[in-house]
Design an enzyme around this catalytic site. Structure first.
Site, short mmCIF file in Angstrom:
data_model
loop_
_atom_site.label_atom_id
_atom_site.label_comp_id
_atom_site.label_asym_id
_atom_site.label_seq_id
_atom_site.Cartn_x
_atom_site.Cartn_y
_atom_site.Cartn_z
N HIS A 99 2.87 -8.56 -15.17
CA HIS A 99 3.94 -8.39 -14.94
C HIS A 99 4.32 -7.35 -16.00
CE1 HIS A 99 4.90 -12.75 -13.95
NE2 HIS A 99 4.07 -12.75 -12.99
N GLU A 123 7.05 -6.39 -18.11
CA GLU A 123 7.18 -6.55 -19.16
C GLU A 123 5.78 -7.06 -20.27
OE1 GLU A 123 10.26 -8.90 -16.21
OE2 GLU A 123 8.45 -8.57 -16.31
N CYS A 150 10.76 -13.60 -16.08
CA CYS A 150 10.43 -15.04 -15.95
C CYS A 150 10.33 -15.79 -17.76
CB CYS A 150 9.44 -14.59 -15.07
SG CYS A 150 7.45 -14.32 -15.84
N CYS A 159 6.90 -14.37 -19.31
CA CYS A 159 7.73 -12.78 -20.15
C CYS A 159 8.27 -12.35 -21.04
CB CYS A 159 7.99 -12.01 -19.28
SG CYS A 159 6.88 -11.17 -17.77
#
Length: 160
Positions: free
Chosen positions: A62, A64, A92, A95
């Site tokens: 991801h 992040e 999410c 993260c």
């Protein structure tokens, strides 16, 4: 304009968010997922990243998390106290948990889970699962420790 004024802070935040959105748009145009993140410390960009799930086959790549990893390496730190993340989408739970664990100070996002829902990009259902007590969650979480196993943490603390 006073560089410490609220207007200056807002314009700086908007510039970082525009950069995160630009990264997300470019990643989507290149065949990736529409997520970008910019990690900032003391008004300076430390890391930029995009979602690389499709590119790498890594389901946790991801934006992040990749920005956190890049910033930690760039700064030589495992704690990112004083850092802010600007993300194109609502982080999410994975993260967000990572941000808590490393000490990120603030998070700003442009698109909510509600915005993401029609496109299959919302993580609201995962948030709902994680809000339940562990025995009620869909994913079983059970302690399992072999007989005689003890002292792992004490051993680690003694070696530090």
């Amino acid at each position: 304009m006073n560089v410490h004024s609220p207007e200056h802070a807002d314009s700086g935040r908007m510039a970082f968010m525009r950069e995160a959105l630009s990264l997300a748009r470019a990643n989507a145009a290149a065949g990736g997922r529409p997520f970008g993140a910019v990690l900032v410390r003391d008004g300076r960009v430390i890391a930029r990243a995009v979602n690389r799930i499709l590119e790498t086959g890594d389901p946790i790549a991801h934006a992040e998390l990749l920005a956190i990893r890049e910033a930690a390496q760039a700064l030589g730190l495992v704690r990112l106290d004083g850092c802010t993340i600007y993300a194109s989408g609502h982080p999410c739970p994975m993260c967000l948990a990572a941000m808590h664990l490393v000490g990120v100070e603030a998070v700003y996002y442009a698109y909510s889970n509600e915005d993401a829902e029609p496109f299959g990009l919302s993580t609201a259902a995962v948030y709902a699962q994680m809000a339940l007590p562990p025995p009620q969650q869909r994913l079983p979480l059970q302690r399992l420790r072999p007989d005689g196993e003890a002292g792992l943490y004490a051993q680690w603390a003694g070696s530090a």
